[in-house]
Design a protein around this motif. Structure first.
Motif, PDB file in Angstrom:
ATOM      1  N   LEU A   1      -4.025   0.113   5.504  1.00 30.23           N
ATOM      2  CA  LEU A   1      -4.723   1.271   6.053  1.00 30.23           C
ATOM      3  C   LEU A   1      -5.886   1.472   5.135  1.00 30.23           C
ATOM      4  O   LEU A   1      -5.978   1.303   3.960  1.00 30.23           O
ATOM      5  CB  LEU A   1      -4.030   2.596   5.929  1.00 30.23           C
ATOM      6  CG  LEU A   1      -2.812   2.993   6.983  1.00 30.23           C
ATOM      7  CD1 LEU A   1      -2.106   4.183   6.465  1.00 30.23           C
ATOM      8  CD2 LEU A   1      -3.528   3.205   8.290  1.00 30.23           C
ATOM      9  N   GLY A   2      -7.314   1.123   5.906  1.00 23.59           N
ATOM     10  CA  GLY A   2      -8.463   1.272   5.329  1.00 23.59           C
ATOM     11  C   GLY A   2      -9.223  -0.307   5.355  1.00 23.59           C
ATOM     12  O   GLY A   2      -8.727  -1.102   6.233  1.00 23.59           O
TER      13      GLY A   2
ATOM     14  N   GLN B   1      -4.507   5.328   0.458  1.00 18.41           N
ATOM     15  CA  GLN B   1      -4.613   3.803   1.253  1.00 18.41           C
ATOM     16  C   GLN B   1      -4.164   2.791   0.245  1.00 18.41           C
ATOM     17  O   GLN B   1      -3.498   1.784   0.456  1.00 18.41           O
ATOM     18  CB  GLN B   1      -5.770   3.552   1.853  1.00 18.41           C
ATOM     19  CG  GLN B   1      -6.012   4.553   3.030  1.00 18.41           C
ATOM     20  CD  GLN B   1      -7.559   4.522   3.635  1.00 18.41           C
ATOM     21  OE1 GLN B   1      -8.485   3.720   2.877  1.00 18.41           O
ATOM     22  NE2 GLN B   1      -7.694   4.622   5.044  1.00 18.41           N
TER      23      GLN B   1
END
Length: 676
Positions: free
Chosen positions: A9-10, A248
């Protein structure tokens, strides 16, 4: 962007997928208990009350939109379908609000419901006539226009978004970019809060861990005096974005780990590298997004924290040189305390981290800004305006003294109970450390203050009795009402983390002459003053005490001599200490290390390659047994995603004296040229 297992995520891979140890779980349980004990969670009764108020507010805006649709002669079908809808955002939507907190709300209306005439006109009038609505305060001229009020005792901030639709469907999805089509600037900004909040919740791996950590960091920031967007620090959305990025980077960490990693990462962060939760998308509507290569104003942002929803913007443009320095000091302090907790050092626990910053013990010199009005409504309006301009005073002082005089604005106001229509703001003042002091050198900020007061006086809704005055006061002449209970403490705080560290550094400086002791802002013991050399501070005051005489009105102008600050030879020991030099040394070390860091392949804001700690990782040149070195290298890798921001934003004067930084920037610039 994301993945089902929460490992991506990111814009980069995580730094670590490690889960908690038994000690981490124990510290997390203690943290959660601490947050409950300090009353950060609302009761079930209050939660139900909030839900009822939001439901009632939704009914009111639906009645409002039908009323104005009928008045404007819409046909029967449109009249029947006429609708408006309430959305929430901010701390309430994120699930981190506490007892008595405001609810940030957004009213979404159709194209024929105007902001000026209908929202601030008709809806305002409807709310005025309702007995359950109190303290109604419209702010139509704000950057994001808002109506503030209390509904059955619940504080509401209500924004308005006027869409290009004739009918607002009940299942409206405002996360779609198409919702911004043909929207005016105020509507785009008003929608941004909801869109950003929802996007944050989509981009964090474990929402409950995110919520607990954010609740903790918000409380910490308030206790340490760095929670205030309007004062030049960070507000709720800024802290949410910073915490979300840590979630994240450490997707399997529990809250105690995330708090520790928060300080570890941001102590090493090389601002103005931006913090991003996702890639910055250009979008198809032509709206301006944050990009220092194209937008001149973006080049001067000191601490970019970029919102994840289109159009991506810097949410922290209010940060100044002084407030960034203060926050970096606080990150360093938090990092040291968390490391001590992880080493199970005695007398270091969550209480230590959350010790309040004793602002009125920290400085010898302060600016006091007093305002007054003739009635409570006028004072509320006047306060809102003055607070929005105080940041300009900080910026002006920094600019006019070439950053030699540093400001620390207190993020709240104070009032004397004996003067109900007065209130005061304070700023700590200190000379920049490490700069030689010329004999007889002084800071004369009279013209700076005059400019500020003239700007404040331009308030379009100013009424008779709205007055402002500015004066310099020393620590010993502070009014009693700034202290808890209105009682000045007989002695400075003892036994705190800050006071112990100050004493350790003082001892260290005596045993190691000339060594950089990394002093903190906190100076706790007035007795130390007797050991400081050649320390004098002169100022001409409006009265001998530096305070306004009892019974005399606060006037809108003051004598030119009352803001004439002279610092003949103010030794850095006497002024409030700072970790800044230590922080800057750490950052220089990080830059040096980055010369040996692994090459990364960047495209569309994403970084390819294995993550730190990944068993597939074969190419990183570090000793895997040293996890902190590995993390340091990983942070450098993360920041290398957008190396050109450093080239644009750095103060060129720093390059003249820092060949290491110049070399790194030249290398980044060379790579950028090859890439483009």
């Amino acid at each position: 962007m994301g993945s089902s297992n929460g490992q991506r995520l990111g814009i980069t891979e995580p730094i670590s997928l490690a889960g908690p140890t038994d000690d981490d779980l124990m510290r997390t349980r203690k943290l959660e208990k601490y947050l409950r004990d300090v009353n950060l969670y609302e009761s079930q009764e209050e939660a139900v009350s909030r839900e009822e108020v939001l439901g009632r507010l939704d009914q009111i805006v639906k009645i409002w939109v039908k009323k104005i649709s009928r008045a404007k002669g819409l046909n029967d079908q449109l009249l029947q379908e006429a609708n408006a809808k309430i959305f929430t955002f901010g701390s309430y939507r994120l699930g981190v609000h506490g007892p008595g907190a405001d609810i940030d709300t957004l009213c979404v209306g159709p194209r024929h419901a105007t902001r000026e005439e209908d929202f601030f006109g008709e809806l305002h009038q409807m709310l005025t006539e309702m007995p359950e609505v109190t303290e109604l305060h419209p702010v139509p001229d704000a950057h994001v226009p808002v109506m503030k009020f209390k509904f059955s005792g619940v504080s509401i901030d209500l924004l308005y978004a006027r869409l290009s639709l004739w009918v607002i469907p009940e299942d409206l999805d405002i996360s779609q970019d198409s919702i911004l089509q043909n929207a005016d600037e105020q509507t785009v900004r008003s929608l941004n809060g909801c869109r950003v909040t929802d996007q944050i919740l989509r981009l964090v791996p474990k929402i409950q861990n995110f919520r607990t950590t954010l609740r903790c960091m918000r409380f910490w920031a308030k206790r340490r005096g760095v929670y205030s967007n309007v004062a030049g620090f960070l507000g709720g959305i800024n802290w949410a974005l910073l915490v979300a990025r840590i979630c994240q980077l450490y997707p399997n960490a529990v809250p105690s780990m995330l708090v520790s990693r928060f300080f570890r990462v941001y102590t090493q962060w090389r601002w103005p590298n931006p913090v991003l939760l996702c890639a910055i998308e250009e979008g198809s509507l032509g709206l301006q997004v944050w990009d220092p290569r194209r937008n001149p104003k973006d080049k001067y942002h000191l601490m970019p924290i970029i919102t994840p929803a289109y159009p991506c913007m810097n949410s922290s443009y209010n940060v100044s040189t002084s407030t960034l320095r203060i926050m970096m000091d606080e990150f360093q302090r938090g990092h040291e305390i968390c490391e001590a907790m992880e080493k199970n050092e005695a007398d270091v626990d969550w209480d230590t981290l959350f010790e309040p910053f004793t602002f009125f013990e920290a400085y010898k010199n302060y600016l006091r800004i007093d305002i007054s009005a003739e009635n409570a409504d006028d004072l509320r309006n006047w306060k809102g305006w003055v607070e929005s301009r105080l940041r300009q005073l900080t910026l002006k002082i920094e600019r006019h003294t070439y950053n030699m005089l540093q400001c620390h604005p207190h993020p709240g106001d104070f009032s004397d109970k004996s003067k109900p229509l007065y209130c005061s703001y304070f700023m700590g003042l200190q000379r920049k450390q490490g700069v030689p002091v010329g004999e007889g050198e002084q800071f004369d900020i009279r013209l700076t203050v005059k400019e500020f007061k003239q700007a404040v006086s331009m308030y379009t809704l100013r009424k008779p009795g709205m007055q402002i005055s500015v004066a310099h006061v020393t620590r010993r002449n502070l009014p009693n009402f700034v202290f808890p209970g209105g009682v000045r403490p007989s002695r400075p705080s003892k036994g705190t983390w800050d006071s112990r560290r100050a004493l350790e550094r003082k001892v260290s400086s005596h045993t190691k002459p000339g060594a950089d002791d990394g002093r903190k802002r906190k100076q706790t013991d007035d007795n130390v003053d007797t050991h400081l050399r050649n320390a004098k501070c002169h100022a001409t005051m409006p009265s001998s005490s530096g305070e306004f005489r009892e019974g005399s009105p606060i006037v809108s102008t003051i004598s030119s001599s009352s803001i004439n600050l002279q610092f003949e030879h103010m030794d850095a020991n006497e002024l409030v200490g700072s970790n800044r030099e230590k922080v800057e040394n750490n950052l220089t070390d990080s830059i040096r290390d980055s010369r040996n860091s692994v090459e990364v392949s960047s495209h569309n804001g994403k970084v390819d390659g294995p993550m730190i700690g990944d068993p597939r990782n074969k190419g990183l040149s570090f000793n895997s047994s040293n996890s902190k070195d590995a993390e340091k290298l990983a942070i450098e890798k993360i920041m290398s995603v957008y190396p050109f921001y450093i080239i644009i934003s750095l103060d060129c004067s720093a390059l003249i004296f820092n060949p290491i930084m110049l070399t790194v920037i030249w290398l980044n610039f060379t790579s950028l040229n090859k890439a483009t």
